[in-house]
Design a protein around this motif. Structure first.
Motif, PDB file in Angstrom:
ATOM      1  N   GLU A  92      71.156 -12.244 -10.066  1.00 21.46           N
ATOM      2  CA  GLU A  92      70.735 -12.790  -8.777  1.00 21.46           C
ATOM      3  C   GLU A  92      69.233 -13.004  -8.826  1.00 21.46           C
ATOM      4  OE1 GLU A  92      72.972  -9.781  -6.138  1.00 21.46           O
ATOM      5  OE2 GLU A  92      72.255 -11.350  -4.797  1.00 21.46           O
ATOM      6  N   GLU A  93      68.800 -14.209  -8.595  1.00 19.76           N
ATOM      7  CA  GLU A  93      67.371 -14.499  -8.568  1.00 19.76           C
ATOM      8  C   GLU A  93      66.939 -14.753  -7.131  1.00 19.76           C
ATOM      9  OE1 GLU A  93      65.863 -14.227 -12.468  1.00 19.76           O
ATOM     10  OE2 GLU A  93      64.743 -15.074 -10.786  1.00 19.76           O
TER      11      GLU A  93
ATOM     12  N   LEU B  14      73.170  -2.866  10.511  1.00 19.84           N
ATOM     13  CA  LEU B  14      73.352  -3.576   9.243  1.00 19.84           C
ATOM     14  C   LEU B  14      72.827  -2.726   8.099  1.00 19.84           C
ATOM     15  CD1 LEU B  14      72.005  -7.124  10.216  1.00 19.84           C
ATOM     16  CD2 LEU B  14      74.371  -6.574   9.679  1.00 19.84           C
ATOM     17  N   THR B  15      73.521  -2.739   6.968  1.00 16.79           N
ATOM     18  CA  THR B  15      72.960  -2.107   5.777  1.00 16.79           C
ATOM     19  C   THR B  15      71.985  -3.084   5.131  1.00 16.79           C
ATOM     20  OG1 THR B  15      74.662  -3.006   4.332  1.00 16.79           O
ATOM     21  CG2 THR B  15      75.089  -0.840   5.334  1.00 16.79           C
ATOM     22  N   GLN B  16      71.179  -2.555   4.194  1.00 22.01           N
ATOM     23  CA  GLN B  16      70.261  -3.442   3.474  1.00 22.01           C
ATOM     24  C   GLN B  16      71.039  -4.542   2.761  1.00 22.01           C
ATOM     25  OE1 GLN B  16      67.982  -0.897   0.854  1.00 22.01           O
ATOM     26  NE2 GLN B  16      66.377  -0.600   2.377  1.00 22.01           N
ATOM     27  N   GLU B  17      72.159  -4.140   2.177  1.00 25.84           N
ATOM     28  CA  GLU B  17      72.981  -5.099   1.431  1.00 25.84           C
ATOM     29  C   GLU B  17      73.489  -6.211   2.338  1.00 25.84           C
ATOM     30  OE1 GLU B  17      73.862  -4.645  -2.036  1.00 25.84           O
ATOM     31  OE2 GLU B  17      74.463  -6.729  -1.766  1.00 25.84           O
ATOM     32  N   GLU B  18      73.942  -5.842   3.545  1.00 24.48           N
ATOM     33  CA  GLU B  18      74.487  -6.846   4.475  1.00 24.48           C
ATOM     34  C   GLU B  18      73.394  -7.809   4.916  1.00 24.48           C
ATOM     35  OE1 GLU B  18      76.060  -4.196   7.330  1.00 24.48           O
ATOM     36  OE2 GLU B  18      78.071  -4.131   6.451  1.00 24.48           O
ATOM     37  N   LEU B  19      72.233  -7.261   5.262  1.00 28.78           N
ATOM     38  CA  LEU B  19      71.128  -8.125   5.669  1.00 28.78           C
ATOM     39  C   LEU B  19      70.727  -9.041   4.516  1.00 28.78           C
ATOM     40  CD1 LEU B  19      68.937  -9.051   7.597  1.00 28.78           C
ATOM     41  CD2 LEU B  19      67.531  -7.129   6.840  1.00 28.78           C
ATOM     42  N   ALA B  20      70.690  -8.470   3.314  1.00 28.82           N
ATOM     43  CA  ALA B  20      70.298  -9.256   2.135  1.00 28.82           C
ATOM     44  C   ALA B  20      71.219 -10.460   1.966  1.00 28.82           C
ATOM     45  CB  ALA B  20      70.330  -8.378   0.894  1.00 28.82           C
ATOM     46  N   VAL B  23      70.541 -13.336   4.430  1.00 27.48           N
ATOM     47  CA  VAL B  23      69.357 -14.170   4.203  1.00 27.48           C
ATOM     48  C   VAL B  23      69.231 -14.612   2.747  1.00 27.48           C
ATOM     49  CG1 VAL B  23      68.079 -13.293   6.172  1.00 27.48           C
ATOM     50  CG2 VAL B  23      67.893 -12.128   3.984  1.00 27.48           C
ATOM     51  N   HIS B  24      70.283 -14.390   1.974  1.00 26.50           N
ATOM     52  CA  HIS B  24      70.352 -14.897   0.600  1.00 26.50           C
ATOM     53  C   HIS B  24      69.279 -14.347  -0.316  1.00 26.50           C
ATOM     54  CE1 HIS B  24      71.997 -18.197   3.230  1.00 26.50           C
ATOM     55  NE2 HIS B  24      73.057 -17.796   2.557  1.00 26.50           N
ATOM     56  N   VAL B  25      69.055 -13.049  -0.226  1.00 28.91           N
ATOM     57  CA  VAL B  25      68.191 -12.375  -1.197  1.00 28.91           C
ATOM     58  C   VAL B  25      68.921 -11.148  -1.720  1.00 28.91           C
ATOM     59  CG1 VAL B  25      66.009 -13.163  -0.212  1.00 28.91           C
ATOM     60  CG2 VAL B  25      67.030 -11.008   0.592  1.00 28.91           C
ATOM     61  N   THR B  26      68.268 -10.427  -2.626  1.00 25.33           N
ATOM     62  CA  THR B  26      68.879  -9.219  -3.175  1.00 25.33           C
ATOM     63  C   THR B  26      68.546  -8.019  -2.287  1.00 25.33           C
ATOM     64  OG1 THR B  26      66.933  -8.808  -4.532  1.00 25.33           O
ATOM     65  CG2 THR B  26      68.726 -10.040  -5.545  1.00 25.33           C
ATOM     66  N   ARG B  27      69.333  -6.970  -2.442  1.00 25.85           N
ATOM     67  CA  ARG B  27      69.069  -5.747  -1.680  1.00 25.85           C
ATOM     68  C   ARG B  27      67.681  -5.200  -2.001  1.00 25.85           C
ATOM     69  NH1 ARG B  27      68.669  -0.685  -1.994  1.00 25.85           N
ATOM     70  NH2 ARG B  27      68.912  -0.723  -4.248  1.00 25.85           N
ATOM     71  N   GLN B  28      67.266  -5.378  -3.282  1.00 28.37           N
ATOM     72  CA  GLN B  28      65.943  -4.891  -3.694  1.00 28.37           C
ATOM     73  C   GLN B  28      64.837  -5.530  -2.864  1.00 28.37           C
ATOM     74  OE1 GLN B  28      68.691  -4.434  -5.670  1.00 28.37           O
ATOM     75  NE2 GLN B  28      67.961  -5.467  -7.508  1.00 28.37           N
TER      76      GLN B  28
END
Lengths: 156, 66
Positions: A92-93, B14-20, B23-28
């Motif tokens: 994933e980028e 929302l968990t971090q993963e769900e929010l990620a 908005v189309h980003v990674t959990r990191q």
């Protein structure tokens, strides 16, 4: 910083394999066994050597030469493999990964030149040639290590 | 730059993963944002604000040294 020039994720494995093969051959056959499996081959040299061997002065331009390709192959595979690993996309980028990539490149270039400066100041003689050879690959290796480290640190 | 993402996440459960994913980003990335380790692009900031239904300025705040 969305669209970057990155290979698809699958290329990373190919890169690791190429790096692994070249490093394995180099360490086991060249450094440890001092055994060269490659016969001399004819190659096209844009800049080539004059008769007299590796360290003779002068050069010939655009000639076909008979050379031993051992280091050519090791070095090329290491570079290609390193580039594939470094420039392949993660699964994933996103913009933060792009930010980490930039940070990793900055760090690796800086550290590479600090090490090189140190070696310039404190290494003399023939062994300096070895130093230069290892330094050729240091930037990309540092980048690969640093980028993966930053990713690992951020996973937790 | 400070942000209230963690609080807003809790409000919306929302968990971090769900929010990620929204908005189309990674959990990191979300994690780095909440830890103030990363300043998001304008686009990402606006996407996050839209998820929470608030203006960008109510989620992200400039600090003295920005």
């Amino acid at each position: 910083m969305k669209a970057q020039f990155l290979f698809p994720y699958q290329f990373k494995l190919i890169g690791w394999i190429l790096m692994g093969v070249s490093l394995f051959y180099w360490i086991s056959f060249d450094l440890i066994l001092d055994y060269n499996v490659f016969p001399d081959v004819k190659v096209f040299a844009i800049i080539g050597e004059v008769d007299g061997g590796f360290l003779s002065s002068g050069y010939k331009l655009f000639t076909w030469q008979s050379v031993n390709p051992q280091y050519t192959i090791i070095g090329s595979l290491l570079i290609i493999g390193g580039l594939l690993v470094a420039f392949s996309a993660q699964r994933e980028e996103d913009e933060y990964i792009a930010f980490l990539r930039l940070r990793a490149f900055q760090w690796s270039v800086l550290i590479n030149y600090l090490i090189l400066l140190f070696l310039f100041l404190f290494v003399y003689g023939y062994v300096f040639l070895d130093v230069m050879i290892y330094n050729m690959f240091l930037v990309i290796i540092l980048y690969i290590l640093r980028f993966h480290y930053l990713n690992y640190k951020n996973r937790n | 730059m400070k942000n209230t993402i963690k609080v807003e996440r809790a409000i919306k459960n929302l968990t971090q993963e769900e929010l990620a994913k929204m908005v189309h980003v990674t959990r990191q990335t979300i994690n780095a944002l909440e830890k103030n380790k990363y300043v998001p692009s304008t686009v990402l900031a606006m996407k996050i604000a839209r998820v929470f239904g608030k203006p960008v300025e109510e989620i992200f705040f400039l600090e003295e040294d920005d």
